[in-house]
Design a protein around this motif. Structure first.
Motif, PDB file in Angstrom:
ATOM      1  N   ARG A 121       0.834  -1.215   0.000  1.00 35.10           N
ATOM      2  CA  ARG A 121       0.000   0.000   0.000  1.00 35.10           C
ATOM      3  C   ARG A 121       0.862   1.256   0.000  1.00 35.10           C
ATOM      4  O   ARG A 121       0.502   2.279  -0.572  1.00 35.10           O
ATOM      5  N   ALA A 123      -2.950   9.272   5.138  1.00 32.34           N
ATOM      6  CA  ALA A 123      -4.189   8.474   5.194  1.00 32.34           C
ATOM      7  C   ALA A 123      -3.880   6.988   5.096  1.00 32.34           C
ATOM      8  O   ALA A 123      -4.462   6.173   5.822  1.00 32.34           O
ATOM      9  N   VAL A 124      -2.971   6.622   4.203  1.00 32.76           N
ATOM     10  CA  VAL A 124      -2.588   5.213   4.081  1.00 32.76           C
ATOM     11  C   VAL A 124      -1.892   4.753   5.354  1.00 32.76           C
ATOM     12  O   VAL A 124      -2.108   3.647   5.829  1.00 32.76           O
ATOM     13  N   ASN A 127      -2.418   5.834   8.374  1.00 37.37           N
ATOM     14  CA  ASN A 127      -3.444   5.619   9.397  1.00 37.37           C
ATOM     15  C   ASN A 127      -4.144   4.282   9.198  1.00 37.37           C
ATOM     16  O   ASN A 127      -4.397   3.550  10.152  1.00 37.37           O
ATOM     17  N   HIS A 128      -4.450   3.948   7.948  1.00 38.04           N
ATOM     18  CA  HIS A 128      -5.087   2.667   7.644  1.00 38.04           C
ATOM     19  C   HIS A 128      -4.154   1.508   8.006  1.00 38.04           C
ATOM     20  O   HIS A 128      -4.566   0.527   8.615  1.00 38.04           O
ATOM     21  N   ASN A 129      -2.873   1.631   7.613  1.00 37.42           N
ATOM     22  CA  ASN A 129      -1.906   0.580   7.921  1.00 37.42           C
ATOM     23  C   ASN A 129      -1.722   0.401   9.421  1.00 37.42           C
ATOM     24  O   ASN A 129      -1.544  -0.716   9.893  1.00 37.42           O
ATOM     25  N   ALA A 182      -4.394  -1.784  10.608  1.00 35.90           N
ATOM     26  CA  ALA A 182      -4.192  -3.161  10.132  1.00 35.90           C
ATOM     27  C   ALA A 182      -3.099  -3.858  10.938  1.00 35.90           C
ATOM     28  O   ALA A 182      -3.234  -5.026  11.303  1.00 35.90           O
TER      29      ALA A 182
END
Length: 102
Positions: free
Chosen positions: A22, A60-61, A63-65, A68
């Motif tokens: 990502r 943003a990526v 934060n998503h990672n 996860a």
């Protein structure tokens, strides 16, 4: 693999398979390192970006990672911050491969 122990290499491999792609495909991505302290246990991911705009686009990526990684490991928290690189002296690759044994 939810809640896996980062002392387990399979858990770290899963984190790399899920999170790293990502990040790698984002504009301005220059590279990264992942450090793992299996005794503590703790992980430290360091990413390098072309400029401030690329870094801002990656938040943003990131934060998503972070979410996860917490779901996949026993991590209790994930922190993100940015700082300037003020010195860099990469190791000599040949020195890393030398056998300096007794």
């Amino acid at each position: 693999m939810a809640g896996g122990d980062i002392a387990d290499p399979d858990v770290v491999d899963a984190v790399m398979r899920e999170a790293l792609p990502r990040v790698e495909r984002l504009p301005g991505y220059l590279g990264s390192y992942l450090f793992v302290d299996r005794e503590r246990p703790a992980m430290l991911g360091v990413t390098f970006w072309e400029d401030e705009d690329a870094l801002a686009g990656a938040v943003a990526v990131g934060n998503h990672n972070a979410g996860a990684v917490m779901a996949m490991t026993s991590a209790e928290s994930v922190q993100m911050w940015s700082c300037d690189l003020v010195h860099s002296r990469p190791p000599d690759p040949a020195a890393l491969l030398r056998d300096e044994g007794p």
